[in-house]
Design a protein around this motif. Structure first.
Motif, PDB file in Angstrom:
ATOM      1  N   LEU A  86      37.058  41.085  26.804  1.00 21.86           N
ATOM      2  CA  LEU A  86      38.005  40.148  27.432  1.00 21.86           C
ATOM      3  C   LEU A  86      39.424  40.438  26.977  1.00 21.86           C
ATOM      4  O   LEU A  86      40.346  40.500  27.794  1.00 21.86           O
ATOM      5  N   ALA A  87      39.600  40.613  25.671  1.00 19.28           N
ATOM      6  CA  ALA A  87      40.935  40.900  25.146  1.00 19.28           C
ATOM      7  C   ALA A  87      41.484  42.195  25.746  1.00 19.28           C
ATOM      8  O   ALA A  87      42.644  42.264  26.172  1.00 19.28           O
ATOM      9  N   GLY A  88      40.646  43.209  25.795  1.00 20.14           N
ATOM     10  CA  GLY A  88      41.071  44.485  26.352  1.00 20.14           C
ATOM     11  C   GLY A  88      41.428  44.403  27.820  1.00 20.14           C
ATOM     12  O   GLY A  88      42.326  45.110  28.295  1.00 20.14           O
ATOM     13  N   SER A  89      40.727  43.529  28.555  1.00 15.32           N
ATOM     14  CA  SER A  89      40.956  43.423  29.998  1.00 15.32           C
ATOM     15  C   SER A  89      42.330  42.843  30.332  1.00 15.32           C
ATOM     16  O   SER A  89      42.813  43.002  31.446  1.00 15.32           O
ATOM     17  N   VAL A  90      42.947  42.147  29.359  1.00 20.16           N
ATOM     18  CA  VAL A  90      44.279  41.582  29.601  1.00 20.16           C
ATOM     19  C   VAL A  90      45.306  42.161  28.622  1.00 20.16           C
ATOM     20  O   VAL A  90      46.364  41.580  28.383  1.00 20.16           O
ATOM     21  N   LYS A  91      44.946  43.327  28.043  1.00 15.81           N
ATOM     22  CA  LYS A  91      45.848  44.064  27.156  1.00 15.81           C
ATOM     23  C   LYS A  91      46.222  43.273  25.893  1.00 15.81           C
ATOM     24  O   LYS A  91      47.330  43.369  25.384  1.00 15.81           O
ATOM     25  N   ARG A  92      45.258  42.507  25.388  1.00 18.25           N
ATOM     26  CA  ARG A  92      45.453  41.845  24.100  1.00 18.25           C
ATOM     27  C   ARG A  92      44.609  42.549  23.040  1.00 18.25           C
ATOM     28  O   ARG A  92      43.663  43.263  23.355  1.00 18.25           O
ATOM     29  N   GLU A  93      44.969  42.329  21.778  1.00 19.39           N
ATOM     30  CA  GLU A  93      44.287  42.985  20.680  1.00 19.39           C
ATOM     31  C   GLU A  93      42.928  42.337  20.415  1.00 19.39           C
ATOM     32  O   GLU A  93      42.753  41.135  20.624  1.00 19.39           O
ATOM     33  N   PRO A  94      41.930  43.129  19.927  1.00 20.59           N
ATOM     34  CA  PRO A  94      40.650  42.553  19.514  1.00 20.59           C
ATOM     35  C   PRO A  94      40.882  41.467  18.463  1.00 20.59           C
ATOM     36  O   PRO A  94      41.791  41.582  17.633  1.00 20.59           O
ATOM     37  N   GLY A  95      40.095  40.421  18.532  1.00 16.27           N
ATOM     38  CA  GLY A  95      40.273  39.320  17.602  1.00 16.27           C
ATOM     39  C   GLY A  95      41.178  38.229  18.134  1.00 16.27           C
ATOM     40  O   GLY A  95      41.426  37.228  17.450  1.00 16.27           O
ATOM     41  N   ASP A  96      41.691  38.400  19.361  1.00 22.48           N
ATOM     42  CA  ASP A  96      42.536  37.384  19.972  1.00 22.48           C
ATOM     43  C   ASP A  96      41.790  36.041  20.005  1.00 22.48           C
ATOM     44  O   ASP A  96      40.679  35.958  20.531  1.00 22.48           O
ATOM     45  N   PRO A  97      42.359  34.981  19.436  1.00 23.86           N
ATOM     46  CA  PRO A  97      41.653  33.695  19.365  1.00 23.86           C
ATOM     47  C   PRO A  97      41.212  33.162  20.728  1.00 23.86           C
ATOM     48  O   PRO A  97      40.115  32.595  20.856  1.00 23.86           O
ATOM     49  N   ASP A  98      42.047  33.323  21.737  1.00 26.14           N
ATOM     50  CA  ASP A  98      41.672  32.841  23.074  1.00 26.14           C
ATOM     51  C   ASP A  98      40.465  33.604  23.618  1.00 26.14           C
ATOM     52  O   ASP A  98      39.588  33.024  24.266  1.00 26.14           O
ATOM     53  N   ALA A  99      40.416  34.905  23.353  1.00 26.38           N
ATOM     54  CA  ALA A  99      39.276  35.710  23.800  1.00 26.38           C
ATOM     55  C   ALA A  99      38.007  35.293  23.063  1.00 26.38           C
ATOM     56  O   ALA A  99      36.928  35.203  23.658  1.00 26.38           O
ATOM     57  N   GLU A 100      38.123  35.022  21.768  1.00 22.11           N
ATOM     58  CA  GLU A 100      36.974  34.579  20.983  1.00 22.11           C
ATOM     59  C   GLU A 100      36.450  33.250  21.514  1.00 22.11           C
ATOM     60  O   GLU A 100      35.234  33.045  21.638  1.00 22.11           O
ATOM     61  N   LEU A 101      37.361  32.329  21.818  1.00 29.78           N
ATOM     62  CA  LEU A 101      36.963  31.027  22.359  1.00 29.78           C
ATOM     63  C   LEU A 101      36.287  31.203  23.714  1.00 29.78           C
ATOM     64  O   LEU A 101      35.219  30.622  23.969  1.00 29.78           O
ATOM     65  N   ALA A 102      36.898  31.995  24.582  1.00 28.44           N
ATOM     66  CA  ALA A 102      36.337  32.201  25.920  1.00 28.44           C
ATOM     67  C   ALA A 102      34.943  32.803  25.847  1.00 28.44           C
ATOM     68  O   ALA A 102      34.014  32.351  26.538  1.00 28.44           O
ATOM     69  N   ALA A 103      34.761  33.818  25.007  1.00 29.26           N
ATOM     70  CA  ALA A 103      33.455  34.474  24.890  1.00 29.26           C
ATOM     71  C   ALA A 103      32.405  33.513  24.358  1.00 29.26           C
ATOM     72  O   ALA A 103      31.271  33.474  24.845  1.00 29.26           O
ATOM     73  N   GLY A 104      32.761  32.733  23.338  1.00 32.59           N
ATOM     74  CA  GLY A 104      31.809  31.776  22.786  1.00 32.59           C
ATOM     75  C   GLY A 104      31.378  30.742  23.813  1.00 32.59           C
ATOM     76  O   GLY A 104      30.195  30.415  23.927  1.00 32.59           O
TER      77      GLY A 104
END
Length: 220
Positions: free
Chosen positions: A151-169
Motif C-alpha cells: 500500500l505504501a509503495g502504491s502511493v510512493k510512501r515509505e514502508p512503515g507509513d502509519p496510515d498504510a499500517e492502519l489500512a492493512a490491519g
C-alpha cells in the motif's frame, strides 16, 4: 544431457503438488495433529528430507496456497487503476473473486480427500488443531505486513507509513471477519449463494469504514 530448467521446474512443482495432495488426503482422514511427516512421505512415496525440501513445516502443506493468495492481493495493487483508491481496488477484488468462483471464496462442503481454501473441510480441519489456528493467525499478520508495504509503495510512501499500517490491519480484519461469518452461514444453511452474499456485504461495509478512517490520505 542436462535437463532444461523449465522441465526441472515442472518436475519440482509436480513433486510439490504430489506431496501436498498426499498430505491433504491424510489431514482430512485423520486430522492434522494425528499425521506425521513420515506418514506424508510414505503416502507420497518420497523420502522424509524430500518433504522438508518442499515444505519447511508441516503446516505449510496445509496452507499450501497461502503464497498464491498473497500474490493475488499484491497483483491487484500493482495493476491498480490510478483513478481508483487502493482500498476500493481490494473491495472490487473481493467481488471479482466471488464472480470468478475463486477457490479462496468458493463455499462448499469439499469432496472426500479434497480441501480447498474455502471448503468447509478446510475450516473444520483448522478448528480441530491449535497448531493450525496459531499458524492461521501468523499468516494473517504476515499478510497484513506485506499489504502495508505494498500500500505504501502504491502511493510512493515509505514502508512503515502509519496510515498504510492502519489500512492493512483494517483490511485484513475485514476480510477475516467476512470469511468467518460466510463460513458460519454455509455451515448452518448449506447455501453457497447466501454465504457469498454475506462475505461481500461485510467486505463492502468494512471497506466503507476503512475509507472513512483513512479519509484525507492517498489510500482512500
Amino acid at each position: 544431457m542436462s535437463i532444461p530448467s523449465d522441465l526441472r521446474s515442472r518436475k519440482r512443482l509436480a513433486m510439490r503438488q504430489g506431496i501436498s495432495n498426499a498430505a491433504t488426503q491424510l489431514f482430512q482422514e485423520r486430522g492434522f495433529d494425528h499425521v506425521t511427516v513420515d506418514d506424508i512421505a510414505a503416502a507420497a512415496d518420497v523420502g522424509r528430507m524430500t518433504v522438508f525440501n518442499h515444505f519447511p513445516r508441516k503446516e505449510d502443506m496445509f496452507f499450501d496456497r497461502e503464497e498464491e493468495g498473497r500474490e493475488v492481493l499484491l497483483e491487484a495493487l500493482r495493476q491498480r487503476d490510478p483513478g481508483i483508491s487502493a482500498i476500493e481496488t481490494l473491495r472490487l477484488l473481493a467481488h471479482r473473486l466471488v464472480a470468478e468462483e475463486s477457490p479462496y471464496v468458493r463455499f462448499a462442503a469439499g469432496a472426500p480427500g479434497f480441501i480447498s481454501a474455502a471448503s468447509q473441510g478446510f475450516i473444520e480441519t483448522i478448528e480441530g488443531s491449535e497448531t493450525l489456528k496459531a499458524r492461521a493467525r501468523a499468516i494473517r499478520d504476515e499478510i497484513a505486513q506485506v499489504i502495508a508495504v505494498a500500500l505504501a509503495g502504491s502511493v510512493k510512501r515509505e514502508p512503515g507509513d502509519p496510515d498504510a499500517e492502519l489500512a492493512a490491519g483494517l483490511l485484513l480484519a475485514t476480510w477475516t471477519v467476512a470469511l468467518i461469518q460466510a463460513h458460519l452461514c454455509f455451515r448452518q444453511k448449506q447455501d453457497a449463494d447466501e454465504a457469498k452474499a454475506i462475505f461481500l456485504a461485510l467486505v463492502d461495509k468494512g471497506s466503507t469504514g476503512i475509507q472513512a478512517a483513512l479519509a484525507g490520505t492517498p489510500y482512500a
